[in-house]
Write a protein that holds these residues in place. Structure first.
Motif, PDB file in Angstrom:
ATOM      1  N   GLY A 123      -8.537   0.707  -8.339  1.00 45.79           N
ATOM      2  CA  GLY A 123      -9.622   1.008  -7.406  1.00 45.79           C
ATOM      3  C   GLY A 123      -9.646   0.104  -6.184  1.00 45.79           C
ATOM      4  O   GLY A 123     -10.456   0.289  -5.286  1.00 45.79           O
ATOM      5  N   GLY A 124      -8.789  -0.886  -6.117  1.00 41.79           N
ATOM      6  CA  GLY A 124      -8.756  -1.834  -4.998  1.00 41.79           C
ATOM      7  C   GLY A 124      -9.450  -3.138  -5.354  1.00 41.79           C
ATOM      8  O   GLY A 124     -10.006  -3.299  -6.440  1.00 41.79           O
ATOM      9  N   TRP A 125      -9.425  -4.057  -4.449  1.00 41.80           N
ATOM     10  CA  TRP A 125     -10.003  -5.391  -4.661  1.00 41.80           C
ATOM     11  C   TRP A 125     -10.954  -5.676  -3.509  1.00 41.80           C
ATOM     12  O   TRP A 125     -10.528  -5.865  -2.376  1.00 41.80           O
ATOM     13  N   ASN A 126     -12.237  -5.665  -3.788  1.00 39.76           N
ATOM     14  CA  ASN A 126     -13.259  -5.943  -2.782  1.00 39.76           C
ATOM     15  C   ASN A 126     -14.256  -6.937  -3.348  1.00 39.76           C
ATOM     16  O   ASN A 126     -14.995  -6.631  -4.270  1.00 39.76           O
ATOM     17  N   GLU A 127     -14.236  -8.157  -2.811  1.00 39.58           N
ATOM     18  CA  GLU A 127     -15.140  -9.217  -3.248  1.00 39.58           C
ATOM     19  C   GLU A 127     -15.549 -10.047  -2.046  1.00 39.58           C
ATOM     20  O   GLU A 127     -14.863 -10.070  -1.021  1.00 39.58           O
ATOM     21  N   ALA A 128     -16.662 -10.739  -2.192  1.00 39.72           N
ATOM     22  CA  ALA A 128     -17.121 -11.683  -1.168  1.00 39.72           C
ATOM     23  C   ALA A 128     -17.847 -12.800  -1.877  1.00 39.72           C
ATOM     24  O   ALA A 128     -18.335 -12.636  -3.001  1.00 39.72           O
TER      25      ALA A 128
ATOM     26  N   SER B 227      -8.857  -4.866  -0.090  1.00 39.00           N
ATOM     27  CA  SER B 227      -7.491  -4.336  -0.158  1.00 39.00           C
ATOM     28  C   SER B 227      -7.534  -2.842   0.080  1.00 39.00           C
ATOM     29  O   SER B 227      -8.571  -2.188  -0.084  1.00 39.00           O
ATOM     30  N   GLN B 228      -6.402  -2.331   0.456  1.00 43.54           N
ATOM     31  CA  GLN B 228      -6.244  -0.889   0.635  1.00 43.54           C
ATOM     32  C   GLN B 228      -4.817  -0.522   0.281  1.00 43.54           C
ATOM     33  O   GLN B 228      -3.917  -1.360   0.392  1.00 43.54           O
ATOM     34  N   PRO B 229      -4.583   0.705  -0.171  1.00 35.10           N
ATOM     35  CA  PRO B 229      -3.216   1.100  -0.544  1.00 35.10           C
ATOM     36  C   PRO B 229      -2.258   0.969   0.644  1.00 35.10           C
ATOM     37  O   PRO B 229      -2.623   1.215   1.792  1.00 35.10           O
ATOM     38  N   HIS B 230      -1.065   0.560   0.324  1.00 36.39           N
ATOM     39  CA  HIS B 230      -0.029   0.375   1.349  1.00 36.39           C
ATOM     40  C   HIS B 230       1.177   1.224   0.962  1.00 36.39           C
ATOM     41  O   HIS B 230       1.723   1.068  -0.132  1.00 36.39           O
ATOM     42  N   THR B 231       1.568   2.088   1.825  1.00 35.22           N
ATOM     43  CA  THR B 231       2.717   2.959   1.519  1.00 35.22           C
ATOM     44  C   THR B 231       3.944   2.485   2.276  1.00 35.22           C
ATOM     45  O   THR B 231       3.860   1.990   3.399  1.00 35.22           O
ATOM     46  N   THR B 232       5.067   2.638   1.615  1.00 34.54           N
ATOM     47  CA  THR B 232       6.364   2.315   2.211  1.00 34.54           C
ATOM     48  C   THR B 232       7.277   3.509   1.973  1.00 34.54           C
ATOM     49  O   THR B 232       7.001   4.347   1.099  1.00 34.54           O
ATOM     50  N   PRO B 233       8.363   3.621   2.696  1.00 31.86           N
ATOM     51  CA  PRO B 233       9.301   4.718   2.436  1.00 31.86           C
ATOM     52  C   PRO B 233       9.829   4.703   1.007  1.00 31.86           C
ATOM     53  O   PRO B 233      10.060   5.738   0.403  1.00 31.86           O
TER      54      PRO B 233
ATOM     55  N   PRO C  26       9.397   7.449  -7.731  1.00 29.23           N
ATOM     56  CA  PRO C  26       8.227   7.398  -8.607  1.00 29.23           C
ATOM     57  C   PRO C  26       8.158   6.117  -9.445  1.00 29.23           C
ATOM     58  O   PRO C  26       7.106   5.781  -9.966  1.00 29.23           O
ATOM     59  N   VAL C  27       9.236   5.366  -9.561  1.00 31.73           N
ATOM     60  CA  VAL C  27       9.228   4.144 -10.368  1.00 31.73           C
ATOM     61  C   VAL C  27       8.833   2.907  -9.552  1.00 31.73           C
ATOM     62  O   VAL C  27       8.577   1.854 -10.128  1.00 31.73           O
ATOM     63  N   ALA C  28       8.809   3.036  -8.236  1.00 34.28           N
ATOM     64  CA  ALA C  28       8.422   1.895  -7.395  1.00 34.28           C
ATOM     65  C   ALA C  28       6.926   1.631  -7.593  1.00 34.28           C
ATOM     66  O   ALA C  28       6.121   2.557  -7.649  1.00 34.28           O
ATOM     67  N   PRO C  29       6.556   0.373  -7.729  1.00 35.44           N
ATOM     68  CA  PRO C  29       5.131   0.068  -7.931  1.00 35.44           C
ATOM     69  C   PRO C  29       4.316   0.390  -6.678  1.00 35.44           C
ATOM     70  O   PRO C  29       4.795   0.231  -5.555  1.00 35.44           O
ATOM     71  N   ALA C  30       3.107   0.865  -6.884  1.00 31.99           N
ATOM     72  CA  ALA C  30       2.196   1.095  -5.760  1.00 31.99           C
ATOM     73  C   ALA C  30       1.760  -0.275  -5.223  1.00 31.99           C
ATOM     74  O   ALA C  30       1.492  -1.202  -5.997  1.00 31.99           O
ATOM     75  N   LEU C  31       1.692  -0.399  -3.920  1.00 32.40           N
ATOM     76  CA  LEU C  31       1.331  -1.670  -3.291  1.00 32.40           C
ATOM     77  C   LEU C  31      -0.035  -1.573  -2.630  1.00 32.40           C
ATOM     78  O   LEU C  31      -0.452  -0.503  -2.187  1.00 32.40           O
ATOM     79  N   HIS C  32      -0.706  -2.715  -2.561  1.00 26.46           N
ATOM     80  CA  HIS C  32      -1.974  -2.825  -1.851  1.00 26.46           C
ATOM     81  C   HIS C  32      -1.846  -3.940  -0.809  1.00 26.46           C
ATOM     82  O   HIS C  32      -1.322  -5.012  -1.106  1.00 26.46           O
ATOM     83  N   ALA C  33      -2.329  -3.651   0.383  1.00 21.90           N
ATOM     84  CA  ALA C  33      -2.416  -4.680   1.428  1.00 21.90           C
ATOM     85  C   ALA C  33      -3.705  -5.450   1.192  1.00 21.90           C
ATOM     86  O   ALA C  33      -4.795  -4.891   1.240  1.00 21.90           O
ATOM     87  N   VAL C  34      -3.590  -6.736   0.894  1.00 24.16           N
ATOM     88  CA  VAL C  34      -4.741  -7.582   0.591  1.00 24.16           C
ATOM     89  C   VAL C  34      -5.027  -8.456   1.810  1.00 24.16           C
ATOM     90  O   VAL C  34      -4.137  -9.115   2.340  1.00 24.16           O
ATOM     91  N   ASN C  35      -6.288  -8.448   2.249  1.00 24.11           N
ATOM     92  CA  ASN C  35      -6.724  -9.277   3.379  1.00 24.11           C
ATOM     93  C   ASN C  35      -7.797 -10.231   2.893  1.00 24.11           C
ATOM     94  O   ASN C  35      -8.786  -9.815   2.286  1.00 24.11           O
ATOM     95  N   ILE C  36      -7.601 -11.509   3.171  1.00 27.86           N
ATOM     96  CA  ILE C  36      -8.583 -12.531   2.817  1.00 27.86           C
ATOM     97  C   ILE C  36      -9.041 -13.191   4.117  1.00 27.86           C
ATOM     98  O   ILE C  36      -8.216 -13.650   4.910  1.00 27.86           O
ATOM     99  N   VAL C  37     -10.357 -13.224   4.333  1.00 27.15           N
ATOM    100  CA  VAL C  37     -10.940 -13.858   5.519  1.00 27.15           C
ATOM    101  C   VAL C  37     -11.852 -14.982   5.044  1.00 27.15           C
ATOM    102  O   VAL C  37     -12.747 -14.761   4.234  1.00 27.15           O
TER     103      VAL C  37
ATOM    104  N   LEU D  85      -5.663 -14.297   5.886  1.00 22.18           N
ATOM    105  CA  LEU D  85      -4.382 -14.210   5.188  1.00 22.18           C
ATOM    106  C   LEU D  85      -4.150 -12.754   4.831  1.00 22.18           C
ATOM    107  O   LEU D  85      -5.071 -12.070   4.375  1.00 22.18           O
ATOM    108  N   HIS D  86      -2.941 -12.299   5.051  1.00 19.12           N
ATOM    109  CA  HIS D  86      -2.561 -10.919   4.746  1.00 19.12           C
ATOM    110  C   HIS D  86      -1.333 -10.956   3.846  1.00 19.12           C
ATOM    111  O   HIS D  86      -0.377 -11.677   4.140  1.00 19.12           O
ATOM    112  N   THR D  87      -1.369 -10.182   2.785  1.00 19.35           N
ATOM    113  CA  THR D  87      -0.225 -10.124   1.878  1.00 19.35           C
ATOM    114  C   THR D  87      -0.211  -8.784   1.164  1.00 19.35           C
ATOM    115  O   THR D  87      -1.130  -7.984   1.301  1.00 19.35           O
ATOM    116  N   LEU D  88       0.845  -8.547   0.419  1.00 18.10           N
ATOM    117  CA  LEU D  88       0.962  -7.345  -0.402  1.00 18.10           C
ATOM    118  C   LEU D  88       0.950  -7.748  -1.864  1.00 18.10           C
ATOM    119  O   LEU D  88       1.562  -8.743  -2.251  1.00 18.10           O
ATOM    120  N   ARG D  89       0.257  -6.981  -2.679  1.00 13.97           N
ATOM    121  CA  ARG D  89       0.223  -7.188  -4.125  1.00 13.97           C
ATOM    122  C   ARG D  89       0.449  -5.848  -4.799  1.00 13.97           C
ATOM    123  O   ARG D  89       0.010  -4.796  -4.312  1.00 13.97           O
TER     124      ARG D  89
END
Length: 147
Positions: A77-82, A94-100, A106-117, A131-135
């Motif tokens: 469901g994503g990661w939203n905290e404060a 966080s929000q879903p991040h798609t790559t080619p 179908p075996v590649a893990p789904a990624l989320h772009a995580v932003n921390i302020v 900070l911006h990263t992928l998880r």
């Protein structure tokens, strides 16, 4: 024979020799010293202020990294905290991040772009770091959806 008498030179009263500084020279010296001390004070004051700013940025970065270390994967469901920690307030989303690769495999893990302020106040200035990263997305345990 002509006798020559030594010619006496005209003697003027000798001026008193100056000893020490005149008032004008003393004033000029004080002005130069005042300008030099003012520049030194300004330079050392800005250096101390810079050290304080760097320390705040280091603490904010350490907080952001420790928040990121809480989870190695993002829930579906994503990661939203404060929250608040000492003088810092922080927000994670966080929000879903798609790559080619993720779209084609179908075996590649789904990624989320995580932003921390992380935000804080430094006197009259509001400061923040981001900070911006992928998880990867955490997969549901096998058989969790089957009853």
């Amino acid at each position: 024979m002509i006798s020559r008498q030594p010619v006496q030179s005209l003697q003027f009263p000798q001026r008193l020799q100056q000893r020490g500084l005149s008032l004008l020279e003393l004033l000029v010296a004080f002005v130069i010293m005042g300008i030099a001390l003012g520049m030194l004070y300004k330079a050392s004051g800005s250096s101390a202020r810079s050290v304080g700013e760097v320390a705040s940025y280091q603490r904010a970065t350490a907080l952001a990294e420790s928040l990121l270390a809480l989870r190695d994967a993002v829930p579906a469901g994503g990661w939203n905290e404060a929250g608040q920690s000492a003088e810092f307030s922080w927000r994670i989303n966080s929000q879903p991040h798609t790559t080619p690769v993720s779209e084609s495999s179908p075996v590649a893990p789904a990624l989320h772009a995580v932003n921390i302020v992380v935000q804080w106040s430094d006197g009259s200035h509001a400061r923040q770091i981001e900070l911006h990263t992928l998880r990867p997305e955490r997969k549901a345990p096998a058989g969790a959806g089957v009853r």
